[in-house]
Design a protein around this motif. Structure first.
Motif, mmCIF file in Angstrom:
data_model
loop_
_atom_site.group_PDB
_atom_site.id
_atom_site.type_symbol
_atom_site.label_atom_id
_atom_site.label_comp_id
_atom_site.label_asym_id
_atom_site.label_seq_id
_atom_site.Cartn_x
_atom_site.Cartn_y
_atom_site.Cartn_z
ATOM 1 N N ALA A 273 5.084 7.911 3.409
ATOM 2 C CA ALA A 273 4.886 6.640 4.107
ATOM 3 C C ALA A 273 5.151 6.759 5.606
ATOM 4 N N THR A 274 6.100 7.611 5.992
ATOM 5 C CA THR A 274 6.511 7.631 7.404
ATOM 6 C C THR A 274 6.270 8.980 8.079
ATOM 7 N N GLY A 275 5.948 10.016 7.291
ATOM 8 C CA GLY A 275 5.730 11.342 7.870
ATOM 9 C C GLY A 275 7.025 12.076 8.222
ATOM 10 N N GLN A 276 8.169 11.484 7.879
ATOM 11 C CA GLN A 276 9.471 12.079 8.220
ATOM 12 C C GLN A 276 10.424 11.968 7.032
ATOM 13 N N PRO A 277 11.358 12.907 6.893
ATOM 14 C CA PRO A 277 12.422 12.669 5.910
ATOM 15 C C PRO A 277 13.348 11.563 6.408
ATOM 16 N N LEU A 278 14.217 11.077 5.525
ATOM 17 C CA LEU A 278 15.129 9.998 5.918
ATOM 18 C C LEU A 278 15.939 10.389 7.143
ATOM 19 N N GLU B 75 0.820 -1.211 0.000
ATOM 20 C CA GLU B 75 0.000 0.000 0.000
ATOM 21 C C GLU B 75 0.861 1.272 0.000
ATOM 22 N N ASN B 76 1.925 1.265 0.784
ATOM 23 C CA ASN B 76 2.697 2.489 0.988
ATOM 24 C C ASN B 76 3.948 2.626 0.128
ATOM 25 N N VAL B 77 4.405 1.512 -0.423
ATOM 26 C CA VAL B 77 5.641 1.561 -1.213
ATOM 27 C C VAL B 77 5.444 0.946 -2.605
ATOM 28 N N HIS B 78 5.135 -0.360 -2.633
ATOM 29 C CA HIS B 78 5.209 -1.101 -3.904
ATOM 30 C C HIS B 78 4.318 -0.529 -4.997
ATOM 31 N N ARG B 79 3.047 -0.302 -4.689
ATOM 32 C CA ARG B 79 2.097 0.018 -5.760
ATOM 33 C C ARG B 79 2.455 1.321 -6.468
ATOM 34 N N HIS B 80 3.153 2.218 -5.777
ATOM 35 C CA HIS B 80 3.485 3.511 -6.387
ATOM 36 C C HIS B 80 4.579 3.419 -7.444
ATOM 37 N N GLY B 81 5.300 2.300 -7.486
ATOM 38 C CA GLY B 81 6.382 2.195 -8.468
ATOM 39 C C GLY B 81 7.291 3.408 -8.372
ATOM 40 N N ARG B 82 7.493 4.053 -9.520
ATOM 41 C CA ARG B 82 8.409 5.183 -9.557
ATOM 42 C C ARG B 82 7.659 6.516 -9.658
ATOM 43 N N LYS B 83 6.401 6.520 -9.218
ATOM 44 C CA LYS B 83 5.627 7.769 -9.339
ATOM 45 C C LYS B 83 6.236 8.893 -8.509
ATOM 46 N N TYR B 84 6.717 8.530 -7.326
ATOM 47 C CA TYR B 84 7.264 9.552 -6.419
ATOM 48 C C TYR B 84 8.774 9.399 -6.295
ATOM 49 N N THR B 85 9.448 10.490 -5.987
ATOM 50 C CA THR B 85 10.890 10.407 -5.741
ATOM 51 C C THR B 85 11.084 9.703 -4.386
ATOM 52 N N PRO B 86 12.293 9.189 -4.117
ATOM 53 C CA PRO B 86 12.489 8.521 -2.821
ATOM 54 C C PRO B 86 12.187 9.451 -1.640
ATOM 55 N N GLY B 87 12.552 10.732 -1.781
ATOM 56 C CA GLY B 87 12.290 11.694 -0.701
ATOM 57 C C GLY B 87 10.792 11.866 -0.456
ATOM 58 N N GLU B 88 10.018 11.936 -1.537
ATOM 59 C CA GLU B 88 8.557 12.075 -1.398
ATOM 60 C C GLU B 88 7.942 10.813 -0.800
#
Ligand code: ZN
Length: 502
Positions: free
Chosen positions: A477-482, A459-472
């Motif tokens: 998914a976590t509400g926080q930057p890395l 739900e939070n990672v896989h289905r989005h594929g490459r739609k969002y940048t890793p930062g986004e």
């Protein structure tokens, strides 16, 4: 969908299909091809890569992207169309910067460097690889200049694998990890005797290893009806579509970990690809968003799931029935502790969760030194030995166990290595968020069942594929930057308990 967008998609599908044909040739090269076929295969791959590059960097492609962008009536930033245009614009700009002749040289130099590296590694003869490495470094330097950069030469190369991440960010995070991990590593080293793992090193027939690896890969959620497991020298995963995401492993007849955890690792990569949304198919969005996020999925299955206590309480009995003599008298708890034993060693891929990041920091630092011209190819072996001693307190007796161990420097893909350590940090941060949002995941994990975790990841990672940048993605998914803090909390709790430190 309007006709401008359809025309763009037609071209995107064409380039995508060509890319997947390239991947079939590359997969076959590693899994089935006789070594003698290398020269012809490099020619075939070079031809296809040049055609792909020409199609992507063509004036026509630029016009199609802009016409489709202008025709979109909605600019909803979550729509597939918006995300595709955004990705294509960025990638198009980058591809235009690389001349066709440069693309050809990269393919040829890498094609020749690979067999030289294989031989140098087998014979522990760095001199055989040294001239190839010098050429690869020169290509990486040239690539950085072609892409251009504002701050550091390493930035544009890193950006290809981890879009939006700067070298300075990575350096700051790695320095924090280095500083904060050291005391934990020292405390664990003082109690090194607390864990016995000798029973992992004895004869384990490969057929049974394979049977068990298939069983655990299925247990974590890898779908074999849309997958394939092959045997190789250097394991990897490749996806030809979401319905054909393949994994590979190597098997050691006298050591259980390589095949077992290698399979779990690659399963994590392939599950990410199998989980991308079907409506992204045949576009560049139908794959993991970055190398770091990809690695978070593989390390999640290999370590957070595959090296957890609950997992072995659930699955050890089956392993024991396959290897009754080897594992007689060993309990699930003994096995859990053994596969988590911390030990500074020479080989990255076999490193435990505490020392692994040091192997990456070493490569990150040496790679920058080579790129910046501060370290020449001839001096790499000595620099490697010195850094290993500094970071992990061990010195490789041979270059095969030192700077020749990894395949990565046969290609100018500088900037890839740090994504392995970023993957560990992303994994811990995603896991912490998943268990906070759905505490039932912890109960399921204690039973050795990661199904509810996989649902969250889908739900939070896989289905989005490459739609969002890793930062986004990590923010959503976590509400926080890395941050490295969740990783530190994870290892402090886990290894503190394992080694009785608290
Ligand atoms: Zn990986």
């Amino acid at each position: 969908m309007n006709s401008h967008f359809e025309r763009l998609l037609e071209k995107v599908h064409e380039i995508h299909d060509l890319e997947k044909a390239i991947q079939v040739l590359a997969w076959d090269k590693e899994t089935n091809m006789p070594a003698a076929g290398n020269t012809a295969r490099v020619q075939q791959l070079t031809t296809l890569r040049r055609i792909q590059h020409r199609l992507f960097a063509s004036d026509e492609m630029g016009e199609l992207i802009e016409a489709a962008a202008a025709s979109l009536d909605s600019i909803n930033p979550d729509s597939n169309e918006f995300c595709l245009i955004r990705y294509l614009r960025r990638h198009y700009t980058d591809e235009r910067k690389l001349p066709d002749e440069f693309v050809r040289r990269v393919s040829q130099v890498s094609g020749a460097a690979h067999p030289a590296w294989v031989q140098a590694r087998a014979e522990n003869n760095f001199a055989l690889f040294q001239p190839h490495l010098a050429q690869v470094v020169a290509l990486a330097q040239e690539m950085a200049e072609l892409y251009g950069y504002e701050d550091e030469k390493y930035d544009p190369l890193l950006d290809k694998f981890e879009h939006g991440m700067k070298t300075a960010n990575v350096r700051a995070i790695f320095n924090a990890v280095k500083t904060e991990l050291k005391p934990l590593l020292t405390a664990v080293a003082e109690r090194a005797h607390a864990i016995d793992n000798h029973f992992l090193h004895q004869p384990f027939p490969v057929a049974q290893q394979q049977e068990f690896a298939r069983y655990v890969a299925t247990a974590v959620g890898y779908d074999f009806s849309r997958g394939h497991l092959g045997t190789v020298v250097h394991p990897f995963a490749t996806s030809l579509s979401r319905d054909d995401a393949r994994i590979t492993t190597r098997w050691y007849p006298d050591f259980l970990n390589a095949g077992l955890f290698g399979t779990l690792h690659e399963s994590g990569h392939a599950m990410y690809e199998q989980g991308t949304a079907p409506d992204l198919a045949r576009t560049p969005l139908a794959r993991g968003t970055s190398s770091g996020i990809h690695e978070s999925q593989s390390r999640m299955m290999e370590n957070i799931v595959g090296r957890s206590r609950g997992f072995w309480q659930a699955h050890f009995p089956r392993l024991q029935t396959l290897f009754p003599t080897q594992l007689s008298g060993v309990t699930a708890g003994d096995f859990y502790r053994a596969v988590n034993k911390v030990q500074p060693t020479l080989i990255r891929v076999e490193a435990d969760e505490l020392t692994y990041n040091f192997h990456i920091i070493l490569r990150f630092e040496l790679e920058q030194a080579m790129l910046n011209g501060e370290l020449v190819a001839a001096d790499l072996p000595a620099a490697w030995r010195a850094k290993m001693q500094e970071l992990l307190g061990v010195t490789p007796p041979t270059d095969t166990e030192g700077c020749l161990q990894d395949v990565h420097w046969t290609r100018p893909s500088f900037g890839y290595f740090p994504t392995y350590a970023l993957g560990n940090l992303y994994a811990a941060q995603l896991y912490e968020a998943a268990t906070q949002q759905n505490p039932a995941i912890l109960d399921d994990m204690a039973q050795g069942n990661p199904a509810s975790l996989v649902v969250w990841l889908r739900e939070n990672v896989h289905r989005h594929g490459r739609k969002y940048t890793p930062g986004e993605l990590i923010m959503q998914a976590t509400g926080q930057p890395l941050s490295h803090k969740p990783f530190m909390r994870y290892v402090t709790a886990k290894f503190g308990e394992l080694y009785g430190l608290s």
